[in-house]
Every structure is written in structure tokens, then in C-alpha cells.
Design a protein around this motif. Structure first.
Motif, PDB file in Angstrom:
ATOM      1  N   PRO A 194       1.729   2.915  -4.347  1.00 46.17           N
ATOM      2  CA  PRO A 194       1.415   3.984  -3.393  1.00 46.17           C
ATOM      3  C   PRO A 194       1.864   5.322  -3.971  1.00 46.17           C
ATOM      4  CG  PRO A 194       2.539   2.182  -2.293  1.00 46.17           C
ATOM      5  CD  PRO A 194       2.653   1.915  -3.761  1.00 46.17           C
ATOM      6  N   SER A 195       1.101   6.360  -3.691  1.00 45.04           N
ATOM      7  CA  SER A 195       1.444   7.687  -4.228  1.00 45.04           C
ATOM      8  C   SER A 195       2.750   8.209  -3.666  1.00 45.04           C
ATOM      9  CB  SER A 195       0.326   8.688  -3.909  1.00 45.04           C
ATOM     10  OG  SER A 195       0.122   8.794  -2.511  1.00 45.04           O
TER      11      SER A 195
ATOM     12  N   SER B 298      -3.701   0.087   0.841  1.00 40.81           N
ATOM     13  CA  SER B 298      -4.956  -0.518   1.296  1.00 40.81           C
ATOM     14  C   SER B 298      -6.152   0.296   0.825  1.00 40.81           C
ATOM     15  CB  SER B 298      -4.968  -0.644   2.821  1.00 40.81           C
ATOM     16  OG  SER B 298      -4.928   0.624   3.452  1.00 40.81           O
ATOM     17  N   HIS B 299      -6.039   1.616   0.880  1.00 38.76           N
ATOM     18  CA  HIS B 299      -7.140   2.473   0.418  1.00 38.76           C
ATOM     19  C   HIS B 299      -7.305   2.399  -1.095  1.00 38.76           C
ATOM     20  CE1 HIS B 299      -8.280   4.288   4.215  1.00 38.76           C
ATOM     21  NE2 HIS B 299      -7.008   4.554   4.491  1.00 38.76           N
ATOM     22  N   GLN B 300      -6.205   2.307  -1.815  1.00 34.09           N
ATOM     23  CA  GLN B 300      -6.301   2.219  -3.273  1.00 34.09           C
ATOM     24  C   GLN B 300      -6.989   0.935  -3.710  1.00 34.09           C
ATOM     25  OE1 GLN B 300      -3.297   3.604  -5.999  1.00 34.09           O
ATOM     26  NE2 GLN B 300      -1.979   4.228  -4.320  1.00 34.09           N
ATOM     27  N   LEU B 301      -6.636  -0.187  -3.109  1.00 35.12           N
ATOM     28  CA  LEU B 301      -7.285  -1.445  -3.456  1.00 35.12           C
ATOM     29  C   LEU B 301      -8.771  -1.409  -3.115  1.00 35.12           C
ATOM     30  CD1 LEU B 301      -4.544  -3.985  -2.292  1.00 35.12           C
ATOM     31  CD2 LEU B 301      -5.202  -3.468  -4.650  1.00 35.12           C
ATOM     32  N   GLN B 302      -9.109  -0.782  -1.992  1.00 37.37           N
ATOM     33  CA  GLN B 302     -10.516  -0.649  -1.609  1.00 37.37           C
ATOM     34  C   GLN B 302     -11.267   0.187  -2.633  1.00 37.37           C
ATOM     35  OE1 GLN B 302     -11.532   2.001   1.653  1.00 37.37           O
ATOM     36  NE2 GLN B 302     -12.953   0.475   2.487  1.00 37.37           N
ATOM     37  N   GLN B 303     -10.704   1.309  -3.039  1.00 41.54           N
ATOM     38  CA  GLN B 303     -11.357   2.188  -3.998  1.00 41.54           C
ATOM     39  C   GLN B 303     -11.553   1.514  -5.352  1.00 41.54           C
ATOM     40  OE1 GLN B 303      -8.888   5.688  -4.001  1.00 41.54           O
ATOM     41  NE2 GLN B 303      -9.462   6.271  -1.911  1.00 41.54           N
TER      42      GLN B 303
ATOM     43  N   VAL C  76      -0.682   1.948   4.337  1.00 41.02           N
ATOM     44  CA  VAL C  76      -1.982   2.611   4.483  1.00 41.02           C
ATOM     45  C   VAL C  76      -2.506   3.016   3.107  1.00 41.02           C
ATOM     46  CG1 VAL C  76      -3.197   4.612   5.434  1.00 41.02           C
ATOM     47  CG2 VAL C  76      -1.446   3.450   6.799  1.00 41.02           C
ATOM     48  N   ASN C  77      -1.629   3.601   2.312  1.00 41.77           N
ATOM     49  CA  ASN C  77      -2.001   4.104   0.993  1.00 41.77           C
ATOM     50  C   ASN C  77      -2.496   2.979   0.088  1.00 41.77           C
ATOM     51  OD1 ASN C  77      -1.505   4.936  -1.882  1.00 41.77           O
ATOM     52  ND2 ASN C  77      -0.920   6.854  -0.881  1.00 41.77           N
TER      53      ASN C  77
ATOM     54  N   ARG D 292      -1.046  -6.087   8.903  1.00 42.54           N
ATOM     55  CA  ARG D 292      -1.703  -5.533  10.090  1.00 42.54           C
ATOM     56  C   ARG D 292      -2.112  -4.085   9.867  1.00 42.54           C
ATOM     57  NH1 ARG D 292       0.166  -2.471  13.949  1.00 42.54           N
ATOM     58  NH2 ARG D 292       2.358  -2.836  13.428  1.00 42.54           N
ATOM     59  N   ILE D 293      -1.242  -3.291   9.264  1.00 50.58           N
ATOM     60  CA  ILE D 293      -1.560  -1.886   9.004  1.00 50.58           C
ATOM     61  C   ILE D 293      -2.723  -1.781   8.021  1.00 50.58           C
ATOM     62  CG2 ILE D 293      -0.685   0.232   7.929  1.00 50.58           C
ATOM     63  CD1 ILE D 293       2.070  -0.483   9.090  1.00 50.58           C
TER      64      ILE D 293
END
Length: 243
Positions: free
Chosen positions: A239-240, A101-106, A98-99, A132-133
Motif C-alpha cells: 500500500p502507498s 484492493s485497488h492495486q491488485l485490481q489495476q 482499500v489501497n 470485508r473492506i
């Protein structure tokens, strides 16, 4: 085809450098005769004539950055009673997916093409579960074209061959209009490939992504122009929650 752009400039007017190519020609009113336009009889001394070569601008625009994301799958459960193929993600691995995916988006590194190793038909296989996640939490990953590549599983265990295999596979599945590709797999191959492509010693822990860049009109040109060791390392995304 040549295009002439006339700009009447005052002391308070700034000319954007984006309007001009490296071959732009600046001239004062004394050289306006090169335009050979009988309808133009007078320009102020502050006028500029900018001559650009449109074909060159078009060629430069086509040589956009090709971006390659090498993502190692998230942490598996390590269950000793399951085959390596079948191990699902751990709780920490799901959080990391999850982490990341958000970092790459940002960062704006959203793939248009995703190439992932295929393990078996189980939805719990860790690379497919990682993807999938990521798709569930960042819809942009759902927009990417996805191909599962069986050879990604075995090639990662073969010394010195992963980088060249990735190159061949990317060139096979991608198209010129695709500029960002993400390859998902596992070590030691992904770490080795990132190091060979960038020429730097790269360590990829679970759910780490190496971001690489090269320039070319196509993926074939990008790979051939820089070769192994010539890709620019934009960074390593972690990931953090990763230790």
C-alpha cells in the motif's frame, strides 16, 4: 487431428506468430503435394502452407499460469486489552486494505478463490475485516469463492511448515479451472512461505502481498513441477501508505 492453414502473403502482409505452434511446417508450392488434395492445382510462389498439430496447441493452452497471492492482513489496533484473535484493524490498516484492493485490481491479479484464516465469529477479527473492506471497495473480490481455514491461524507460528500446509490446502480447495488463488494470513508464516516458495528472501509488512507464479494443468502439477523455491516472484505489492 491436423489442420492446414493456407495463407496467401504479399510483401505488405505480416503473419502473426500466434497462428503457429513450434511444430508448424512452412513449405512453398513445391511441397504442396503433401496435402494430397486433388482440387488444388496451382498456388503462387508466395503461398505458404502451415500445418499445425491441434492436439499440441490444446495441450499448451491448458498449461496456463497459476497465480498465487500471499496477503498479510492489514495493521491491527494493537489494543493490549483485547486478545490477539479479537483485535480489529487500526485506522491506517483500514486505509491500507482499500489501497491494496485497488492495486491488485489495476494489476489484473483478481482471485477466483480466497482462502483466509478464521479467528472467531466476530466480524472485527482483523483478517476477516481486511477481506470485508476489500470486497466493499472492489466488487471483484465478492465474485471470488471464499473459504475460511481454521488452521491458517496456528500454522503461521510453526517454523518451516506454512508453505507445505498452504500447498495442501490450495490443492484441496481449488479446481483446475481456477487460476488465481489468494491466501490471507499473518506472520511469521506468510513471509516464510513466500520466501520458501520463491527461493528469495521476502519481507511482508502488514497488508503486503507477494505475487507468485508457476505453470501447470492443475495446482497439483504446478506445485510438483517446480517444488519449493521454484515459484516465480512476480512482485511485492505494498500500500502507498505503508511505511
Amino acid at each position: 487431428m491436423r489442420a492446414a492453414i493456407l495463407c496467401n502473403c504479399t510483401n505488405n502482409t505480416a503473419i502473426s506468430p500466434l497462428l503457429f505452434s513450434k511444430r508448424s511446417i512452412f513449405s512453398s508450392s513445391s511441397s504442396l503435394k503433401t496435402l494430397r488434395n486433388p482440387n488444388i492445382t496451382h498456388f503462387s510462389s508466395r503461398s505458404l502452407v502451415v500445418e499445425t498439430v491441434e492436439s499440441e496447441l490444446s495441450e499448451n493452452a491448458e498449461k496456463k499460469s497459476r497465480r498465487l497471492i500471499l496477503l498479510r492482513h492489514a495493521e491491527s489496533s494493537g489494543d493490549p486489552y483485547l486478545r490477539d484473535h479479537d483485535r480489529p484493524l487500526s485506522k491506517a490498516g483500514r486505509i491500507d486494505a482499500v489501497n491494496i484492493s485497488h492495486q491488485l485490481q489495476q494489476m489484473g491479479w483478481m482471485p477466483e478463490l480466497i482462502l483466509s484464516r478464521v479467528q472467531n465469529l466476530s466480524d472485527a477479527a482483523r483478517t476477516k475485516e481486511t477481506l470485508r473492506i476489500m470486497q466493499e471497495h472492489v466488487p471483484g473480490f465478492l465474485e471470488a469463492e471464499v473459504h475460511f481455514v481454521a488452521s491458517f491461524y496456528s500454522i503461521a507460528a510453526m517454523d518451516g511448515q506454512t508453505a507445505e500446509h498452504l500447498q495442501r490446502t490450495i490443492c484441496e480447495y481449488s479446481r483446475d479451472e481456477i487460476f488465481t488463488v489468494m491466501c490471507m494470513g499473518h506472520n511469521r508464516g506468510w513471509e516464510e512461505a513466500a520466501s520458501m516458495l520463491s527461493g528469495a528472501a521476502i519481507e511482508l509488512k502488514t497488508c503486503n502481498a507477494a505475487l507468485l507464479e508457476a505453470t501447470g494443468k492443475s495446482w497439483d502439477e504446478a506445485f510438483s513441477s517446480v517444488g519449493l523455491g521454484g515459484w516465480k516472484l512476480h512482485g511485492i505489492v505494498k500500500p502507498s501508505t505503508a511505511s
